[in-house]
Design a protein around this motif. Sequence first.
Motif, PDB file in Angstrom:
ATOM      1  N   GLU A  92       0.822  -1.215   0.000  1.00  0.00           N
ATOM      2  CA  GLU A  92       0.000   0.000   0.000  1.00  0.00           C
ATOM      3  C   GLU A  92       0.855   1.264   0.000  1.00  0.00           C
ATOM      4  OE1 GLU A  92      -3.147   1.901   3.078  1.00  0.00           O
ATOM      5  OE2 GLU A  92      -3.013  -0.285   3.106  1.00  0.00           O
ATOM      6  N   ARG A  93       1.918   1.266   0.813  1.00  0.00           N
ATOM      7  CA  ARG A  93       2.687   2.496   1.011  1.00  0.00           C
ATOM      8  C   ARG A  93       4.055   2.464   0.353  1.00  0.00           C
ATOM      9  NH1 ARG A  93      -0.338   6.321   2.220  1.00  0.00           N
ATOM     10  NH2 ARG A  93       1.375   7.452   3.167  1.00  0.00           N
ATOM     11  N   GLY A  94       4.465   1.313  -0.125  1.00  0.00           N
ATOM     12  CA  GLY A  94       5.842   1.188  -0.597  1.00  0.00           C
ATOM     13  C   GLY A  94       6.763   0.908   0.574  1.00  0.00           C
ATOM     14  N   GLU A 148      -0.219  -5.465  -6.154  1.00  0.00           N
ATOM     15  CA  GLU A 148       0.218  -4.149  -5.649  1.00  0.00           C
ATOM     16  C   GLU A 148       1.626  -4.226  -5.083  1.00  0.00           C
ATOM     17  OE1 GLU A 148      -2.911  -3.113  -2.923  1.00  0.00           O
ATOM     18  OE2 GLU A 148      -4.334  -2.974  -4.566  1.00  0.00           O
ATOM     19  N   LEU A 149       1.883  -5.284  -4.296  1.00  0.00           N
ATOM     20  CA  LEU A 149       3.215  -5.424  -3.683  1.00  0.00           C
ATOM     21  C   LEU A 149       4.307  -5.471  -4.750  1.00  0.00           C
ATOM     22  CD1 LEU A 149       4.839  -6.007  -0.976  1.00  0.00           C
ATOM     23  CD2 LEU A 149       4.721  -8.408  -1.634  1.00  0.00           C
ATOM     24  N   GLY A 180      10.539   8.718  -5.338  1.00  0.00           N
ATOM     25  CA  GLY A 180       9.081   8.609  -5.295  1.00  0.00           C
ATOM     26  C   GLY A 180       8.496   9.877  -4.694  1.00  0.00           C
ATOM     27  N   PHE A 181       7.195  10.032  -4.850  1.00  0.00           N
ATOM     28  CA  PHE A 181       6.531  11.218  -4.322  1.00  0.00           C
ATOM     29  C   PHE A 181       6.306  11.105  -2.816  1.00  0.00           C
ATOM     30  CE2 PHE A 181       2.432  13.048  -3.005  1.00  0.00           C
ATOM     31  CZ  PHE A 181       2.683  14.396  -3.221  1.00  0.00           C
ATOM     32  N   LEU A 182       5.861   9.935  -2.365  1.00  0.00           N
ATOM     33  CA  LEU A 182       5.443   9.783  -0.964  1.00  0.00           C
ATOM     34  C   LEU A 182       6.588  10.018   0.010  1.00  0.00           C
ATOM     35  CD1 LEU A 182       3.078   6.681  -1.139  1.00  0.00           C
ATOM     36  CD2 LEU A 182       2.443   9.096  -0.972  1.00  0.00           C
ATOM     37  N   SER A 183       7.788   9.503  -0.325  1.00  0.00           N
ATOM     38  CA  SER A 183       8.864   9.602   0.659  1.00  0.00           C
ATOM     39  C   SER A 183       9.704  10.868   0.479  1.00  0.00           C
ATOM     40  CB  SER A 183       9.747   8.352   0.623  1.00  0.00           C
ATOM     41  OG  SER A 183      10.425   8.270  -0.597  1.00  0.00           O
ATOM     42  N   VAL A 239       7.779   5.357 -14.232  1.00  0.00           N
ATOM     43  CA  VAL A 239       7.666   4.022 -13.623  1.00  0.00           C
ATOM     44  C   VAL A 239       7.368   4.175 -12.129  1.00  0.00           C
ATOM     45  CG1 VAL A 239       8.970   1.947 -13.000  1.00  0.00           C
ATOM     46  CG2 VAL A 239       9.072   2.805 -15.329  1.00  0.00           C
ATOM     47  N   ARG A 240       8.109   5.054 -11.468  1.00  0.00           N
ATOM     48  CA  ARG A 240       7.906   5.262 -10.029  1.00  0.00           C
ATOM     49  C   ARG A 240       6.514   5.785  -9.720  1.00  0.00           C
ATOM     50  NH1 ARG A 240      11.687   5.592  -6.111  1.00  0.00           N
ATOM     51  NH2 ARG A 240       9.896   5.649  -4.747  1.00  0.00           N
ATOM     52  N   LEU A 241       6.151   6.895 -10.388  1.00  0.00           N
ATOM     53  CA  LEU A 241       4.883   7.543 -10.052  1.00  0.00           C
ATOM     54  C   LEU A 241       3.678   6.713 -10.480  1.00  0.00           C
ATOM     55  CD1 LEU A 241       5.492  11.353 -10.650  1.00  0.00           C
ATOM     56  CD2 LEU A 241       5.594  10.065  -8.522  1.00  0.00           C
ATOM     57  N   SER A 242       3.760   6.043 -11.639  1.00  0.00           N
ATOM     58  CA  SER A 242       2.582   5.286 -12.085  1.00  0.00           C
ATOM     59  C   SER A 242       2.294   4.131 -11.136  1.00  0.00           C
ATOM     60  CB  SER A 242       2.759   4.783 -13.520  1.00  0.00           C
ATOM     61  OG  SER A 242       3.806   3.855 -13.596  1.00  0.00           O
ATOM     62  N   SER A 243       3.322   3.555 -10.534  1.00  0.00           N
ATOM     63  CA  SER A 243       3.050   2.455  -9.594  1.00  0.00           C
ATOM     64  C   SER A 243       2.602   3.013  -8.247  1.00  0.00           C
ATOM     65  CB  SER A 243       4.278   1.554  -9.433  1.00  0.00           C
ATOM     66  OG  SER A 243       5.236   2.151  -8.587  1.00  0.00           O
ATOM     67  N   GLU A 244       3.266   4.055  -7.798  1.00  0.00           N
ATOM     68  CA  GLU A 244       2.892   4.662  -6.521  1.00  0.00           C
ATOM     69  C   GLU A 244       1.453   5.184  -6.576  1.00  0.00           C
ATOM     70  OE1 GLU A 244       4.726   8.466  -5.265  1.00  0.00           O
ATOM     71  OE2 GLU A 244       5.945   7.244  -3.938  1.00  0.00           O
ATOM     72  N   ALA A 245       1.090   5.793  -7.700  1.00  0.00           N
ATOM     73  CA  ALA A 245      -0.218   6.443  -7.834  1.00  0.00           C
ATOM     74  C   ALA A 245      -1.343   5.451  -8.126  1.00  0.00           C
ATOM     75  CB  ALA A 245      -0.164   7.507  -8.931  1.00  0.00           C
ATOM     76  N   SER A 246      -1.035   4.148  -8.156  1.00  0.00           N
ATOM     77  CA  SER A 246      -2.124   3.189  -8.344  1.00  0.00           C
ATOM     78  C   SER A 246      -3.017   3.139  -7.105  1.00  0.00           C
ATOM     79  CB  SER A 246      -1.566   1.804  -8.686  1.00  0.00           C
ATOM     80  OG  SER A 246      -0.874   1.274  -7.586  1.00  0.00           O
ATOM     81  N   ALA A 247      -2.527   3.595  -5.968  1.00  0.00           N
ATOM     82  CA  ALA A 247      -3.375   3.723  -4.771  1.00  0.00           C
ATOM     83  C   ALA A 247      -4.384   4.844  -5.014  1.00  0.00           C
ATOM     84  CB  ALA A 247      -2.510   4.032  -3.550  1.00  0.00           C
ATOM     85  N   PRO A 248      -5.677   4.563  -4.837  1.00  0.00           N
ATOM     86  CA  PRO A 248      -6.707   5.548  -5.216  1.00  0.00           C
ATOM     87  C   PRO A 248      -6.602   6.880  -4.479  1.00  0.00           C
ATOM     88  CG  PRO A 248      -7.688   3.382  -4.860  1.00  0.00           C
ATOM     89  CD  PRO A 248      -6.266   3.287  -4.395  1.00  0.00           C
TER      90      PRO A 248
END
Lengths: 227, 227
Positions: A32-34, A111-112, B34-37, B114-123
Amino acid sequence: MPGTKDARERGYANGRARREEIIRIASEYFAERGFLSATILEIAAVCGISRPGLLHHFPDKEALLEAVLEARDIEDRERFRPYARGHGGMGVLRGMVDLAAHNRLVPGLIELFVRLSSEASAPDHPAHEYFRDRYERIRSGTSRTLAAAIAHGHLRPDLDPDDAALRLTAAMDGLQTLWLYDRSIDMAGRIGTMLREWMTPEGEAAFDAAAPAPAEPLAMAEHGQVG
Amino acid sequence: MPGTKDARERGYANGRARREEIIRIASEYFAERGFLSATILEIAAVCGISRPGLLHHFPDKEALLEAVLEARDIEDRERFRPYARGHGGMGVLRGMVDLAAHNRLVPGLIELFVRLSSEASAPDHPAHEYFRDRYERIRSGTSRTLAAAIAHGHLRPDLDPDDAALRLTAAMDGLQTLWLYDRSIDMAGRIGTMLREWMTPEGEAAFDAAAPAPAEPLAMAEHGQVG
């Protein structure tokens, strides 16, 4: 003293169960979060234990990631049987299609792998070598399968096994990313169409005959993307 | 007072240049971490400005992400011309192959997508809708192109445009992930093999004739993965 031994064994069993529970929850959390943005404190909270409680089982986040990936590999090998041999390579290809159909049922695993495989493309990521080796293994295994199927007259003789193996691996990976955005995508159907474009009439017959025994519906660890 | 106006315009120009520089650096940073971290503080540090200095240009991290993706889209549209029309759809397909060849030269963009498209799969990810819409646009645009090429007799008449468009989109995405682990992969070559499997002899001739003018070597924004 048998009582002490029983108590010790119960203790081990409890420890194993707790460890497996942590791995399961961490797997969902990384999905979910990476890996990079997840923290040990957050994962401990979701597990309902303290940070030191989690660190008792796994000394750091890297060790937890390693355990998550190792658990996936063990599960893979156990699921790996029914398609592996015979049918001049067509059993393995059939397994890839069935695996893609199965994967829809375990979105957390997709997802993982989508999350971690993209995150770990950075060479300093702790799972970088794991994924690099995994892709190499999948590509070379698929290439050998395709070469066998060509040799058996099941696939077009002009097909290049290495090229086709790379395209098949990329298609399975790419379909999983797209599927996370559009759950109506029939991944197995698309992989099936791709493979049938390469098959001879004899290959189609062998492919259709290669369904596994009903008791063992799913497999194809080394050749699937998340399986 | 012309002096004041000049000074103001210089100020605007400096602000714009600074803004573009921040977008460029943030793009690299998101690609890597990545965006989240990634944090505003880290990005500000890499830009060599203070946190408030960065927040003067972009109120929060989401606004910065939006600016990064918008800048990519603008660049895409500018690069979009030479292949867009003619050749009964084969110009666009040729553009996809050339784009895949070009993308190797801009690994940071591949990493970003690649990074953002996978990270952004979370709704709940701020770029979720951006990527969902982008994939839909690429798939429907590619499907229209393939249908036109089939109608012109350039591709096999039994090819299903929606199915083939999805497989092509997935292959381009998947090849980019694999390429991050193995830079020896010839993405353009693999996409070319895939397309040639679908072509009629007339289609191959049209494809080979569809090379763009040398002055405009690269394009195909809407149909490429990172272009």
